[in-house]
Design a protein around this motif. Structure first.
Motif, PDB file in Angstrom:
ATOM      1  N   LYS B  87      34.219  39.798  37.853  1.00 47.51           N
ATOM      2  CA  LYS B  87      33.163  40.697  38.279  1.00 47.51           C
ATOM      3  C   LYS B  87      32.639  41.443  37.045  1.00 47.51           C
ATOM      4  O   LYS B  87      31.218  41.556  36.837  1.00 47.51           O
ATOM      5  CB  LYS B  87      33.855  41.955  39.204  1.00 47.51           C
ATOM      6  N   LEU B  88      33.551  41.667  36.184  1.00 49.89           N
ATOM      7  CA  LEU B  88      32.825  42.146  34.787  1.00 49.89           C
ATOM      8  C   LEU B  88      31.949  41.151  34.234  1.00 49.89           C
ATOM      9  O   LEU B  88      30.797  41.674  33.564  1.00 49.89           O
ATOM     10  CB  LEU B  88      33.912  42.183  33.733  1.00 49.89           C
ATOM     11  N   SER B  91      27.299  40.205  35.258  1.00 48.96           N
ATOM     12  CA  SER B  91      26.253  40.453  34.771  1.00 48.96           C
ATOM     13  C   SER B  91      25.938  39.985  33.277  1.00 48.96           C
ATOM     14  O   SER B  91      25.083  40.669  32.538  1.00 48.96           O
ATOM     15  CB  SER B  91      26.038  42.077  34.667  1.00 48.96           C
ATOM     16  N   TRP B  92      26.928  39.171  32.726  1.00 48.74           N
ATOM     17  CA  TRP B  92      26.865  38.598  31.437  1.00 48.74           C
ATOM     18  C   TRP B  92      25.507  37.786  31.188  1.00 48.74           C
ATOM     19  O   TRP B  92      25.350  37.044  32.139  1.00 48.74           O
ATOM     20  CB  TRP B  92      27.946  37.950  30.972  1.00 48.74           C
ATOM     21  N   LYS B  94      24.442  35.253  29.406  1.00 53.08           N
ATOM     22  CA  LYS B  94      24.207  33.630  29.710  1.00 53.08           C
ATOM     23  C   LYS B  94      25.302  33.160  30.778  1.00 53.08           C
ATOM     24  O   LYS B  94      26.461  33.764  30.778  1.00 53.08           O
ATOM     25  CB  LYS B  94      24.503  32.914  28.418  1.00 53.08           C
ATOM     26  N   THR B 102      34.609  36.769  26.409  1.00 50.09           N
ATOM     27  CA  THR B 102      33.455  37.860  26.302  1.00 50.09           C
ATOM     28  C   THR B 102      34.071  39.104  25.970  1.00 50.09           C
ATOM     29  O   THR B 102      35.041  39.477  26.140  1.00 50.09           O
ATOM     30  CB  THR B 102      32.621  37.965  27.609  1.00 50.09           C
ATOM     31  N   LEU B 103      33.162  40.044  25.043  1.00 53.54           N
ATOM     32  CA  LEU B 103      33.648  40.968  24.479  1.00 53.54           C
ATOM     33  C   LEU B 103      34.040  42.226  25.699  1.00 53.54           C
ATOM     34  O   LEU B 103      34.855  43.048  25.682  1.00 53.54           O
ATOM     35  CB  LEU B 103      32.597  41.959  23.737  1.00 53.54           C
ATOM     36  N   CYS B 104      33.540  41.890  26.865  1.00 50.90           N
ATOM     37  CA  CYS B 104      33.635  43.085  28.126  1.00 50.90           C
ATOM     38  C   CYS B 104      34.977  42.695  28.730  1.00 50.90           C
ATOM     39  O   CYS B 104      35.503  43.451  29.510  1.00 50.90           O
ATOM     40  CB  CYS B 104      32.730  42.883  28.937  1.00 50.90           C
TER      41      CYS B 104
END
Lengths: 192, 489
Positions: B87-88, B91-92, B94, B102-104
Motif C-alpha cells: 500500500k505504501l 503511490s511511488w 515509477k 523504496t525509502l518509504c
C-alpha cells in the motif's frame, strides 16, 4: 503515586499537551508508568527493549533512538509525549497547532523528518551511502549479499540525488516521497 | 483480674473455633453449602452495582475518561507486511516489477514500532487486568477519583469488614485446611495399599481443598462435568495463580507434578506423597527432559493413578489471554483433558504478579479481597492425531481453551515475563522483508549484468518452529512453584 503526577501534569502548560486529549494523556501516562520498571520517572533504552513486538522489529533500535535526545540515556514523560506527538493524525482543527508560529509536530514535514532521521545515523542532515547500507542491513538481516545491498543503495541514491553529492539531503528526501501518503502511514489513531 | 481476662480470652477462642468448625468446616467437608457465601455474593453484587452507578453519575459531571481496556487503545492495521508495504508503494512514482527497495518502506516498520510502544499484546498480560468500573478495593483504584461521601463510606466499611472480620476468619480456615491435609494424608499413608486407601486419600484431599476454597470465599461454577478428567490422562489448564490448584482440586482429584521444595511446601509435598502417588522431581532431574518425560509416561500408563495436572504455559498470566503452551506435556501421548478457568475480576484479582508480590503477600491479598468467583469449563478430551506434531497439537488445545474461556489466543511465550525475546523472531521479520525486495533483484541483475547472481538465502519463509528451541536444556514445561524461579529479577 499515580494520581499525584497527574495533578502536576494538569497544572503544566507544555506544548505537547496540545496534541493529546485529557483521556489520551492519562492513557499514555499509564503506559509510561508500566514501562518504567525502575520507577524513577524516566525510561531507559532497556525499558523499551522489554517490549517484545518492538524487540523483533528490524528498525527497533532506530525507533528507540528517536526518543532520546542527543547524548542522553533517559527520557521523561514530556519527551515521551513529544516524540509520540509526531504521530498524531493531521487534522484541520487548531488543536494541533503549537504555541508559537512554528510548524506543529505532526505536520507532514515533521513526519518526514522523523523518518529521515531513522536513516540519518550521524544526524548530519544527509543520508550517505554508508548510512543507507547500514539501515538496509538492519532491515534485511543476513539474507541479502553485500553486493546486492550495495547495488540497491546505489540505485536508491541515484533516484533521489539531484545535486550530485552522492547523498540524500532532507529536501531531496521530501521530493522523492512527495506522492506517498505520509499523513496516513505515519499516524496513530486513538480509539477514544 | 488477670485470670478473668485470660479466661475470657480462652472462652472467646473456643467460641471462635466452634463457630468455624460447626458452620464452615463440617459442611465444607461434606460438600454441603449453607448458602452463606451465595448470599454474601448477592449482596456484594448489589452494592457494587450501586457504586458503579454512583461513579458513572459522578463522572458525567466531569469530562473524565471512559475506560474500555478490552478493545485496546489505538487503531491497528491488520494487514501482513507485504500488504502494508504494498500500500505504501502504490503511490511511488515509477512502477516496480514486484519487489525492490523504496525509502518509504521504513514507514511500515516505524509505524509498527510506535504502535507497539503505545500498546502491545504481550507486556499487558503480566500485570493485573484493568477494571471497567471500580470494585471498591484500593488496590484496583487506578483512575477513579473521589466521587461522593457515600461511596467513600461504603469503601471504608468494606476495608473494615475485609481486614477485621473476613481476613482472620479466612486465615484460620486456611490453617485448619492445611493442617488437616498433613494430618489426614499421613494417617492414610499408614494404611496398606488398597482400594479403601485410595478412596480415603481422595476424601482427605477433597475435604482439605474444600476448606481451603472456603478460606478464599471461592464460588466456583463447574461446567460440562461429563468431560471431567479421568485416571491415566493429563489435565491441562490455563494458569493464573497458585489458587488454580485449589479451584480444580475442589471438584476432582489430581496428581500434582513439580519440583521438590523445602520448608512448608516440602512438608505438604511429602505428606501428599504418602497417601497417593504424585510426581515430585529433584532440582537436578528437572534438567533432564527425557527423565521427566519418562516419569510422566509411566504415571499415565498406570490406569489406577490419578490424572496429572499440568499448566503448560509455565508461568502465571493475568487471565485475559492464553500464551504459548510448552510442548513437553503434549509429546508423551495419552489423552489430554483441557480445562478453561476464567476468574471474575470484579470480586478480586486472582493474578499472581510474582515480580511484585511473594507468595505470602499474594495469599494475604487474596484473603482480603471480596471473594474469588470463577468459572471452570471441562472441555472434551483431545488426543494427538496421525501425523500431527506436538507443537501443532499444543496449539490446537490452546485455541480450544482460549475459545471456551473467552481469552485472547496468543503465540507469545509466557517466559517473556522475565526473559528477552529470541533473536530468531527478528530474523524471521528480516527474512520476510528480504523476500520482498530480493525477487526483483534477479530481474535487475540480469538486465544490467553488473552484480553476480544472488546467492543470499532466498527461500520460502519457514513456518515458525520457534517452540523447539524454547525448551533447550532445562525442562520448563512443568510448572512448579519453585520459590527461586519466581523471584524478582
Amino acid at each position: 503515586p499515580l494520581w499525584c503526577d497527574k495533578v502536576l501534569l494538569r497544572a503544566s502548560r507544555r506544548v505537547e499537551i496540545a496534541y493529546f486529549s485529557h483521556s489520551q494523556i492519562t492513557r499514555l501516562y499509564s503506559r509510561f508508568h508500566s514501562l518504567d520498571k525502575g520507577e524513577n520517572g524516566a525510561l531507559s533504552r532497556e525499558d523499551f527493549q522489554r517490549i517484545p513486538e518492538l524487540a523483533i522489529n528490524p528498525l527497533g533500535d532506530r525507533i528507540i533512538n528517536a526518543f532520546f535526545p542527543e547524548g542522553e540515556d533517559q527520557v521523561n514523560f514530556r519527551g515521551f509525549m513529544r516524540t509520540l506527538a509526531h504521530f498524531r493524525p493531521v487534522e484541520d482543527n487548531e488543536k494541533s497547532k503549537g504555541h508559537d508560529a512554528s510548524e506543529p509536530l505532526n505536520s507532514r514535514n515533521n513526519k518526514l523528518l522523523f523518518a529521515f532521521r531513522l536513516y540519518d545515523l550521524d544526524r548530519d542532515d544527509k543520508i550517505s551511502r554508508d548510512e543507507l547500507l547500514q539501515v538496509l542491513r538492519m532491515m534485511v538481516g543476513v539474507n541479502i549479499s553485500d553486493e546486492q545491498l550495495g547495488s540497491i543503495a546505489d540505485r536508491t541514491i541515484q533516484e533521489a540525488d539531484t545535486n550530485g553529492d552522492m547523498s540524500i539531503s532532507f529536501s531531496e528526501f521530501i521530493k522523492v516521497l512527495e506522492k506517498v501518503d505520509v499523513e496516513q502511514k505515519m499516524s496513530i489513531r486513538f480509539l477514544h | 483480674m488477670m485470670e478473668g481476662a485470660w479466661d475470657l480470652l480462652l472462652l472467646s477462642v473456643k467460641v471462635w473455633f466452634s463457630i468455624i468448625g460447626g458452620l464452615i468446616v463440617l459442611p465444607a467437608m461434606c460438600g454441603v453449602s449453607l448458602g452463606v457465601t451465595g448470599l454474601y455474593i448477592k449482596i456484594l453484587v448489589k452494592i457494587l452495582e450501586w457504586a458503579t452507578l454512583r461513579i458513572q453519575r459522578g463522572q458525567k459531571d466531569q469530562p473524565t475518561l471512559q475506560l474500555q481496556p478490552s478493545s485496546g487503545i489505538i487503531q491497528k492495521d491488520d494487514g501482513s507486511m507485504e500488504e502494508e508495504i504494498g500500500k505504501l508503494r502504490r503511490s511511488w512514482p515509477k512502477s516496480l516489477a514486484g519487489g525492490d527497495f523504496t525509502l518509504c518502506d521504513a514507514f511500515y516498520f516505524c509505524k509498527k514500532g510506535i504502535e507497539s510502544i503505545v500498546d502491545d499484546q504481550v507486556t499487558q498480560r503480566f500485570t493485573s487486568e484493568e477494571l471497567v468500573s471500580w470494585n471498591l478495593l484500593t488496590r484496583t483504584n487506578n483512575n477513579f477519583h473521589y466521587i461522593s461521601v457515600r461511596v467513600t463510606i461504603i469503601w471504608g466499611l468494606g476495608v473494615a469488614i475485609r481486614y477485621c472480620v473476613l481476613a482472620p476468619l479466612r486465615i484460620t480456615l486456611a490453617f485448619i485446611g492445611l493442617s488437616w491435609l498433613v494430618i489426614g494424608t499421613t494417617l492414610v499413608g499408614l494404611l496398606p495399599n488398597s482400594r479403601a486407601k485410595s478412596w480415603l486419600s481422595d476424601r482427605v484431599h477433597l475435604t482439605c481443598y474444600r476448606i481451603c476454597a472456603r478460606a478464599l470465599s471461592a464460588t466456583i461454577h463447574y461446567h460440562n462435568k461429563e468431560n471431567q478428567p479421568r485416571k491415566g490422562g493429563i489435565c491441562v489448564a490455563n494458569h493464573t495463580s497458585p489458587i488454580d490448584i485449589v479451584i480444580l482440586a475442589n471438584d476432582g482429584c489430581y496428581a500434582m507434578i513439580g519440583q521438590v521444595h523445602g520448608g512448608l511446601m516440602g512438608v505438604l509435598q511429602r505428606s501428599m506423597q504418602r497417601s497417593c502417588p504424585h510426581i515430585w522431581f529433584e532440582r537436578s532431574e528437572m534438567k533432564d527432559r527425557h527423565a521427566v518425560a519418562r516419569r510422566l509416561r509411566d504415571h499415565i500408563a498406570d490406569k489406577n493413578k490419578l490424572p496429572v495436572l499440568i499448566f503448560p504455559e509455565g508461568t502465571c498470566i493475568n487471565n485475559t489471554s492464553v500464551m504459548m503452551f510448552k510442548k513437553g506435556s503434549f509429546e508423551v501421548g495419552g489423552t489430554i483433558y483441557p480445562v478453561a478457568i476464567k476468574y471474575d475480576p470484579q470480586f478480586g484479582d486472582a493474578f499472581w504478579n510474582s515480580a511484585k508480590y511473594n507468595m505470602v503477600s499474594y495469599l494475604l491479598r487474596m484473603m482480603t479481597s471480596w471473594a474469588i468467583v470463577c468459572n471452570v469449563w471441562y472441555l472434551p478430551p483431545m488426543t494427538r492425531q496421525e501425523g500431527e506434531d506436538a507443537v501443532h497439537f499444543a496449539n490446537r488445545v490452546k485455541s480450544a481453551i482460549a475459545h471456551q474461556g473467552g481469552l485472547v489466543d496468543l503465540s507469545w511465550d509466557g517466559g517473556l515475563k522475565r526473559e528477552k525475546v529470541k533473536e530468531m523472531y527478528k530474523e524471521e521479520q528480516q527474512k520476510m522483508y528480504s523476500n520482498m525486495i530480493a525477487c526483483s533483484e534477479d530481474n535487475l541483475s540480469s538486465q544490467t549484468s553488473r552484480a553476480p547472481p544472488p546467492h543470499g538465502p532466498v527461500q520460502p519463509v519457514q513456518p515458525p518452529s520457534a517452540h523447539d528451541t524454547v525448551i533447550k536444556g532445562s525442562v520448563r514445561f512443568i510448572h512448579s512453584y519453585t520459590f527461586d524461579e519466581d523471584v524478582k529479577p
